[in-house]
Design a protein around this motif. Structure first.
Motif, PDB file in Angstrom:
ATOM      1  N   TYR A  49      36.056 -28.164 -20.865  1.00 41.28           N
ATOM      2  CA  TYR A  49      35.931 -27.811 -22.285  1.00 41.28           C
ATOM      3  C   TYR A  49      35.243 -26.455 -22.368  1.00 41.28           C
ATOM      4  O   TYR A  49      34.074 -26.316 -21.985  1.00 41.28           O
ATOM      5  CB  TYR A  49      35.122 -28.883 -23.005  1.00 41.28           C
ATOM      6  CG  TYR A  49      34.792 -28.579 -24.447  1.00 41.28           C
ATOM      7  CD1 TYR A  49      35.782 -28.186 -25.343  1.00 41.28           C
ATOM      8  CD2 TYR A  49      33.490 -28.708 -24.918  1.00 41.28           C
ATOM      9  CE1 TYR A  49      35.481 -27.918 -26.669  1.00 41.28           C
ATOM     10  CE2 TYR A  49      33.173 -28.462 -26.243  1.00 41.28           C
ATOM     11  CZ  TYR A  49      34.175 -28.060 -27.113  1.00 41.28           C
ATOM     12  OH  TYR A  49      33.867 -27.795 -28.423  1.00 41.28           O
ATOM     13  N   ASP A  50      35.956 -25.438 -22.832  1.00 37.88           N
ATOM     14  CA  ASP A  50      35.445 -24.067 -22.804  1.00 37.88           C
ATOM     15  C   ASP A  50      36.027 -23.308 -23.988  1.00 37.88           C
ATOM     16  O   ASP A  50      37.097 -22.679 -23.891  1.00 37.88           O
ATOM     17  CB  ASP A  50      35.826 -23.388 -21.484  1.00 37.88           C
ATOM     18  CG  ASP A  50      35.266 -21.973 -21.350  1.00 37.88           C
ATOM     19  OD1 ASP A  50      34.653 -21.474 -22.315  1.00 37.88           O
ATOM     20  OD2 ASP A  50      35.481 -21.367 -20.284  1.00 37.88           O
ATOM     21  N   VAL A  51      35.350 -23.337 -25.120  1.00 36.23           N
ATOM     22  CA  VAL A  51      35.843 -22.715 -26.347  1.00 36.23           C
ATOM     23  C   VAL A  51      35.957 -21.207 -26.193  1.00 36.23           C
ATOM     24  O   VAL A  51      36.973 -20.602 -26.576  1.00 36.23           O
ATOM     25  CB  VAL A  51      34.928 -23.070 -27.539  1.00 36.23           C
ATOM     26  CG1 VAL A  51      35.324 -22.273 -28.779  1.00 36.23           C
ATOM     27  CG2 VAL A  51      35.007 -24.563 -27.842  1.00 36.23           C
ATOM     28  N   GLU A  52      34.946 -20.568 -25.594  1.00 35.06           N
ATOM     29  CA  GLU A  52      34.981 -19.112 -25.463  1.00 35.06           C
ATOM     30  C   GLU A  52      36.093 -18.681 -24.503  1.00 35.06           C
ATOM     31  O   GLU A  52      36.782 -17.682 -24.744  1.00 35.06           O
ATOM     32  CB  GLU A  52      33.621 -18.593 -24.982  1.00 35.06           C
ATOM     33  CG  GLU A  52      32.501 -18.808 -25.984  1.00 35.06           C
ATOM     34  CD  GLU A  52      32.832 -18.243 -27.361  1.00 35.06           C
ATOM     35  OE1 GLU A  52      33.321 -17.088 -27.425  1.00 35.06           O
ATOM     36  OE2 GLU A  52      32.602 -18.942 -28.360  1.00 35.06           O
ATOM     37  N   GLY A  53      36.271 -19.455 -23.428  1.00 35.19           N
ATOM     38  CA  GLY A  53      37.364 -19.147 -22.511  1.00 35.19           C
ATOM     39  C   GLY A  53      38.710 -19.305 -23.183  1.00 35.19           C
ATOM     40  O   GLY A  53      39.648 -18.525 -22.931  1.00 35.19           O
TER      41      GLY A  53
END
Length: 577
Positions: free
Chosen positions: A396-400
């Motif tokens: 889970y990586d919103v910025e990525g």
């Protein structure tokens, strides 16, 4: 700020779900899988028995139903089918699993693993090229009406799978030599095509069109139940409707059916494989969840399937009286979200990966199911042969995810349609709301479109459905049941509106079916799983669920089936009153 608002929304959704009495599977799956069997119906609770619409009314109330003393029977809530012919249902498996036998069965081991074991076939030989299977049948086996079981019944069973107009399980026989000719009417029987040879009364030989390593595993499914030719033919369209002519070799006899009310099985004490440990089974048709709970607490039910009564889960889990009476096991299946690669911009792998990375799957599992399950990172779920525990986690990586969208030329996001069946329960609707909110965090503007179930299915099978969520539960314990079903051909990926474009991977999935060396085949599937889900981001795997049951006092021998279905094999269940 955004994280707090999202957390608040998910908490509200949980409360809403509990308030409406719904905690079942996100889209379709709670109801469909509760019956047992694979499901792939986008966000709907509808069943697909495959039977004609006119069959239900003819069941009616069976004569003599009230004459059976069920006081010592194992009592539980059952399906509400319109037909129980093993070949004509893909959901209602209680009767096929307990009143019929197959050539091969699945045995669940104490450590949770499973294995193929002999049944009506006491042994078998497989040719070195993987094309010919010779089954040596048990002798002295009788059907519940006293008729003898012979190899000719095996031939009849597989011919009927291919030719009976209401059959929905013909794919079980598709790989047999000449199956298509029999379907098309070019040949009358698989005996004529060389697909099945009756060597003698207790030996039957199958010849496949090409090697198919999952063939034995596929023979364990309820649809492959062996039928008595004479009885079944004489019964006509009443087979699977009238208990008196719905005959198998299994440990229970289908004794009565009061439509929309009750189905009763009595012990086959002369069963070739041994008598069951209880006097019978009383399946009660009780749709209301609160009523199910009250009946269990009053002793009117010996088993409560909490997938059928999800609103009662917290009541039992938090009860000092019942929390130690809960038995659970994993559903061998995967919940997933689709990406239709024919829809812009989902054809871009960076976009699909961004959509994968921006979903907090653990938060969803916690919100919708109290965390009772496991995250899945591929196609093959926990508990299935070939499951790869080393598959990389989808982080889970919103910025990525935002960076990937920007790299793909969508820094300002894009519009995305999420499709939801009009038959969906509250949990399915909540899932769509959560997905919309999470994707909104990276600029994807989601619109949830509700579509009536029939239109949704037609649109999906035409390859034109937008993004939707569904699940698939294991019919048989082999990777082919998942890999080929979704990614084994262009037609398969279109049928589920995936429209996957990696032709090399599709070709390899298809070819893997013929790999005879088991280790080599599993490795190939695991390599392909990484390519399809991790590299190509063909869909978003979510999680698998735990299946919870509450077992009443005096019940022994109950265990969750190997694949976590609601329907189970009950010959070892005993009830002390």
């Amino acid at each position: 700020m955004k994280k707090r608002s999202l957390s608040f929304m998910m908490a509200a959704l949980m409360v809403g779900s509990m308030a409406t009495g719904c905690g079942s599977a996100s889209n379709q799956a709670a109801t469909t899988q509760a019956a047992g069997g694979s499901s792939d119906t986008a966000t709907t609770a509808a069943k697909d028995s495959g039977a004609g619409s006119d069959t239900g009314a003819s069941a009616g109330t069976t004569e003599g139903a009230t004459d059976i003393d069920t006081s010592t029977f194992f009592k539980l809530v059952g399906d509400n089918p319109d037909i129980v012919d093993p070949q004509c249902t893909s959901d209602y498996y209680a009767i096929p699993m307990n009143c019929f036998d197959r050539l091969v069965e699945v045995k669940k081991n104490d450590d949770g693993t499973s294995e193929l074991v002999p049944s009506l076939a006491k042994s078998w030989d497989i040719s070195s090229d993987g094309l010919t299977y010779t089954f040596h049948l048990e002798e002295g086996v009788k059907y519940q009406n006293g008729a003898d079981f012979t190899a000719s019944d095996v031939l009849y069973t597989f011919n009927r799978l291919l030719t009976y107009p209401k059959s929905v399980n013909d794919d079980i026989a598709d790989g047999i030599k000449g199956a298509q000719d029999v379907k098309d009417g070019k040949a009358k029987s698989l005996a004529e095509t060389g697909g099945i040879t009756v060597v003698d009364d207790h030996t039957v030989q199958f010849t496949l069109e090409s090697p198919y390593a999952a063939f034995l595993a596929e023979l364990t499914v309820p649809g492959a139940s062996i039928l008595d030719e004479d009885t079944t033919e004489a019964a006509g369209d009443q087979f699977g409707i009238d208990p008196s002519v719905t005959i198998g070799t299994g440990p229970f006899i289908f004794s009565s059916w009061t439509f929309n009310s009750e189905m009763i099985l009595t012990a086959n004490k002369d069963c070739w494989s041994g008598a069951p440990k209880c006097d019978g089974i009383d399946f009660k048709i009780v749709p209301d969840e609160e009523t199910q709970r009250m009946m269990f607490e009053n002793g009117e039910l010996d088993l409560l399937d909490l997938d059928n009564a999800p609103s009662q889960v917290d009541y039992f889990l938090q009860s000092d009286k019942y929390k130690d009476s809960i038995v659970q096991g994993p559903r061998v299946g995967v919940y997933y979200v689709t990406f239709n690669e024919n829809i812009e911009p989902l054809q871009d792998v960076k976009v699909r990966k961004a959509l994968q990375m921006s979903i907090d799957r653990q938060a969803i599992l916690d919100a919708l199911y109290g965390g009772r399950g496991q995250l899945e990172n591929g196609i093959l779920p926990h508990g299935l042969i070939g499951y790869n525990a080393d598959l990389p986690e989808i982080k889970y990586d919103v910025e990525g995810a935002k960076k990937l969208l920007a790299d793909a030329g969508y820094a300002d996001g894009f519009d995305l349609e999420l499709d939801l069946s009009s038959d969906s329960d509250a949990t399915g609707k909540n899932l769509m709301d959560i997905l919309s909110s999470m994707w909104g965090e990276i600029g994807v503007r989601c619109t949830v479109k509700t579509i009536d179930e029939a239109t949704l299915q037609d649109t999906k099978h035409n390859g034109e459905l937008g993004t939707y969520s569904s699940s698939w539960s294991a019919d048989f314990n082999d990777p082919d049941n998942f890999m080929y079903t979704f990614f084994g051909s262009d037609a398969n990926t279109k049928f589920r509106s995936l429209n996957y474009k990696n032709e090399d991977a599709i070709s390899r999935v298809n070819a893997a079916r013929s790999i005879v060396d088991e280790d080599a085949r599993i490795k190939e599937y695991q390599d392909l799983e990484k390519i399809i889900i991790q590299d190509d981001a063909a869909w978003l795997p979510l999680y698998s669920k735990e299946h919870l049951f509450v077992v009443g006092p005096g019940v022994t021998g109950f265990s969750v089936s190997w694949n976590g279905w609601s329907n189970g094999y009950y010959r070892d269940v005993a009830v002390a009153r």
